[in-house]
Design a protein around this motif. Structure first.
Motif, PDB file in Angstrom:
ATOM      1  N   VAL A   1     -10.526   4.919   5.143  1.00 13.57           N
ATOM      2  CA  VAL A   1     -10.789   4.811   6.516  1.00 13.57           C
ATOM      3  C   VAL A   1      -9.631   4.405   7.609  1.00 13.57           C
TER       4      VAL A   1
ATOM      5  N   SER B   1       0.737  -1.435  -0.119  1.00 16.22           N
ATOM      6  CA  SER B   1       0.111   0.401  -0.179  1.00 16.22           C
ATOM      7  C   SER B   1       0.814   1.674   0.198  1.00 16.22           C
TER       8      SER B   1
ATOM      9  N   ALA C   1     -15.260   2.961 -10.176  1.00 22.28           N
ATOM     10  CA  ALA C   1     -16.527   1.752  -9.320  1.00 22.28           C
ATOM     11  C   ALA C   1     -14.821   1.716  -9.011  1.00 22.28           C
ATOM     12  N   GLN C   2     -13.651   0.866  -8.887  1.00 22.75           N
ATOM     13  CA  GLN C   2     -12.551   0.592  -8.379  1.00 22.75           C
ATOM     14  C   GLN C   2     -11.778   1.354  -8.130  1.00 22.75           C
TER      15      GLN C   2
ATOM     16  N   PHE D   1      -8.054   0.490 -13.688  1.00 27.18           N
ATOM     17  CA  PHE D   1      -9.092   0.272 -13.332  1.00 27.18           C
ATOM     18  C   PHE D   1      -9.727   1.483 -13.305  1.00 27.18           C
TER      19      PHE D   1
ATOM     20  N   GLU E   1     -12.469   5.127  -0.805  1.00 34.19           N
ATOM     21  CA  GLU E   1     -12.975   5.365   0.798  1.00 34.19           C
ATOM     22  C   GLU E   1     -11.828   4.206   1.435  1.00 34.19           C
ATOM     23  N   ILE E   2     -11.143   3.239   1.072  1.00 35.00           N
ATOM     24  CA  ILE E   2     -10.393   2.175   1.898  1.00 35.00           C
ATOM     25  C   ILE E   2      -8.906   3.306   2.375  1.00 35.00           C
ATOM     26  N   LYS E   3      -8.601   3.709   1.299  1.00 30.12           N
ATOM     27  CA  LYS E   3      -7.566   4.657   2.368  1.00 30.12           C
ATOM     28  C   LYS E   3      -8.154   5.794   3.387  1.00 30.12           C
TER      29      LYS E   3
ATOM     30  N   ILE F   1       0.081   6.841  -5.808  1.00 32.32           N
ATOM     31  CA  ILE F   1      -1.161   5.732  -6.392  1.00 32.32           C
ATOM     32  C   ILE F   1      -2.297   5.979  -6.954  1.00 32.32           C
ATOM     33  N   PHE F   2      -3.446   7.438  -6.626  1.00 32.44           N
ATOM     34  CA  PHE F   2      -4.177   7.724  -6.894  1.00 32.44           C
ATOM     35  C   PHE F   2      -4.259   9.137  -7.519  1.00 32.44           C
TER      36      PHE F   2
ATOM     37  N   LEU G   1     -13.449   2.844  -4.084  1.00 31.26           N
ATOM     38  CA  LEU G   1     -13.578   2.138  -3.661  1.00 31.26           C
ATOM     39  C   LEU G   1     -11.850   1.983  -2.502  1.00 31.26           C
ATOM     40  N   MET G   2     -11.155   2.272  -3.388  1.00 34.78           N
ATOM     41  CA  MET G   2      -9.727   2.255  -3.057  1.00 34.78           C
ATOM     42  C   MET G   2      -9.336   3.697  -2.624  1.00 34.78           C
TER      43      MET G   2
END
Lengths: 466, 466
Positions: free
Chosen positions: A452, A202, A441-442, A438, A448-450, A464-465, A445-446
């Motif tokens: 968290v 990550s 949507a993918q 990706f 949003e995990i970040k 990454i993004f 999702l990633m």
């Protein structure tokens, strides 16, 4: 990004944290301004060198409150810009986390801090009859923490897997300063979500790794090395699959285009290998095991398989010196290319059998977009490093046309069932291409995990993004 | 939970989705009301049997809008209640997703739907010279989709790893109906977060798995099986580590307490094994490879290691029938215990070398809390199944005192560095113990990740978390 700039009061606070070194002078900041990725340069505002989990926790809690970005840094050998503080702020230099905490020989496990050089860790466990296989080319200088953050690979992955296959458990510090373990020190685990594997790879965006539990395997006693010169690079790629389909799993199965080996020989001033004009590529093939007789049998069987292609004489290396020489040449390819020209390194990976097609596609796109490339890498895993050298390309083409060419290449990689990074990570330099593999949507999702793990987005922002 | 009960209009909608079977009569609902976990029983309101991704997507989108819970179900062989619709709603029976989509022999990969019986998949790829190792005891009846959802293990994990080590990529349908792939079909991947490994073992709480890409390895030609009778169960556990420390990695290293084997023999009406009175436990040890000569050497070396303990005569099984008989006895232990008494099965896992201590702890706690236990399992991985049989325990003690005993046991497991499920999952029956191995911060992190995938909490509600 609405990050706070570091002020004198922040520096005073960082000084107040026990177990923390605070570096602010230009020269020290410069040392953390780049990694091994191209010629990128981003000066951090401050470098902190904590050496306790508590110090990391205090730093994180403060930076989170103050919205100061924090970028963890290992040995700075990364190839995707992951350790660069592109929004300034704090570089968290983990070099003082340099203890191997416990070698649990009974359970084949080692608990280590992240700031250990990978090769030192390997040698430490080897002395106890154990083996930690993942060995990126930079193993003599990279940190194990960086390897975990990028999910590094290396030549032995074809037989032994990559870093993720050895990480059992991680202690991490979250953005808010909370310290937690991601799992348990066990070989099998069906207890809740696999946070461990989520954090591996990550790239410092979900937490700061402060302890690593690795599984080990029994040391392997012997190995043999073969260098096979092919008159056709595409045939060399084809031979990779033929060897594996015949039921042999070498401990390394490396591909090098002619230029890769030639430049590396020049770089390390080696004359150990005769390189006839008609050779386009080499396979470097290692077999390992505990039974020398069996190894010779395997090497001969593999040799018989490659004989079916248009090859020159196979070099069998069984002395320590010969093996060292060949591995040095392989490991130095990256540096050799770098020393030769301005370059960009891509880390393509495809299902292994698609390698011959990938190689042809790379060359075709190179011609179309006017770039030269030197390809090499872990062919046994379908992981091909494409070093694009600037050569005679104009500055403008390099800046504007090349990214278009890379985009076309990555689209072809995706079409072949592959993806844009096998082991270097996305970091800064590949993030603009994430949309190829990706969809929205993918990606969301990633993201949003970040969120968290890091609601304010202070952990290694801009990686990454997009 | 504020879930909507299913009305006639919902049933009509489900009927309108093409590629969907709708089952509503009592008998059909009953078939999906239980799994292999104890005697649990929860009747779904409706059972849907879609056979296309589009149907699953339409079902999910609707249920998400209507806040109807959805519990995916494979073959119903789970041991933690994961497939039970404890809040009613929809059971999504995946049995019609029963196609192997593509065997990619060149790349050692198979793309399959989730509703294939694991053994059928294994035999399918074996016919092509390939090997998918993870083989839970229920391999003849469980679905591969359930294996992925629970991150199943099985005897071969000690050498070949568990399900997570073979999953390269998953197609999932999210709670909102979005369909996405979690990764790419490659052996190495450093491209964004590892969503694949996050979904493996997530027990149907993050998405509905509709396609699975598995890596395979070349088929192994030969194996040999040894059954070693120990006069001391603790010594049997100790021998496990001695074998591995000596550098041997058997393809199975299974432990069975005397009762386990005895009950299984009675259950399958086998008289194949003489069981002297003084035998406390057995190790079932398999070695595999392509060279029969080497296997005999390994088996002899392992035999020499176990001779150092207080054992009876080692049984070498090299005929197909003998091997079948021994494996059947091993695989049927669970069913045998179940047929014998009301029981509860725990799935403890510890660092392997702690097994002898774990076994002693289990027996000590049993004495203290008045329960008898039959222990067996994958000793090579430190994964010990503890079957607690009700026997003479009163109903009240079974209901009130036993959970206290299990709590004490799990605390000891955690103290040894282990965790509460190695391969069965948490599901319904272990969720009350999650606080032993995870603190609030860890649990809430997992719950927030769940919320990212499933904001309304309709996917398999009431599982993993309290």
């Amino acid at each position: 990004m609405p990050f706070k700039k570091i002020l004198q009061e922040d520096i005073s606070f960082f000084h107040s944290i026990s177990g923390n070194n605070v570096l602010t002078d230009k020269e020290q900041l410069e040392r953390c301004a780049s990694d091994e990725t191209e010629d990128l340069h981003f000066l951090p505002e401050i470098v902190l060198q904590p050496d306790t989990v508590e110090a990391v926790s205090n730093i994180m809690r403060y930076c989170n409150e103050q919205t100061i970005p924090v970028t963890a840094r290992g040995a700075g050998t990364g190839l995707s810009g992951g350790a660069l503080a592109i929004y300034g702020g704090v570089v968290l230099d983990m070099k003082r986390f340099n203890k191997i905490i416990k070698l649990d020989k009974r359970n084949f496990q080692v608990i280590t801090e992240p700031g250990i050089i990978t090769q030192e860790l390997q040698e430490y466990v080897k002395a106890e009859g154990l083996f930690y296989p993942p060995d990126p080319a930079s193993k003599g200088s990279c940190f194990i923490g960086g390897n975990v953050s990028e999910n590094s690979g290396g030549p032995k992955a074809v037989k032994y897997g990559v870093v993720k296959d050895y990480v059992l458990n991680l202690e991490i510090v979250l953005a808010n300063g909370d310290v937690m373990w991601t799992g348990a020190n066990v070989l099998k685990n069906a207890t809740g979500y696999n946070l461990t594997q989520l954090v591996v790879g990550s790239e410092g965006t979900l937490g700061i790794i402060t302890k690593i539990v690795l599984r080990l395997i029994p040391a392997v006693k012997h190995d043999l090395l073969l260098l096979v010169p092919f008159r056709s690079a595409v045939q060399a790629c084809e031979a990779v699959n033929a060897i594996l389909l015949a039921g042999y799993t070498p401990s390394a199965l490396e591909f090098m285009e002619r230029d890769a080996l030639e430049w590396s020989m020049r770089y390390v001033k080696s004359e150990g290998i005769h390189l006839p004009d008609d050779i386009e590529a080499h396979l470097l093939i290692e077999v390992d095991g505990n039974d020398m007789e069996q190894l010779y049998k395997d090497a001969e069987a593999i040799s018989a398989i490659v004989q079916q292609y248009n090859i020159d004489e196979v070099l069998f290396a069984d002395s320590h010196e010969q093996k060292q020489m060949l591995w040095t040449l392989r490991r130095k390819v990256g540096e050799a290319v770098k020393s030769n020209s301005i370059y960009k390194e891509e880390d393509t990976v495809v299902p292994r059998a698609e390698l011959p097609e990938l190689l042809q596609i790379i060359k075709r796109i190179g011609k179309e977009y006017g770039f030269q490339s030197v390809c090499y890498g872990h062919a046994g895993d379908g992981n091909l490093h494409v070093n694009i050298v600037k050569g005679k390309m104009s500055d403008e083409d390099w800046k504007l046309k090349l990214p278009q060419g890379i985009r076309v290449l990555f689209k072809e990689v995706a079409r072949l069932g592959g993806t844009i990074s096998g082991e270097h990570g996305i970091g800064l330099v590949q993030k603009e291409y994430m949309d190829i593999v990706f969809n929205n949507a993918q990606i969301s999702l990633m993201k949003e995990i970040k969120r968290v793990f890091d609601p304010k987005g202070i952990l290694n922002p801009g990686k990454i993004f997009l």
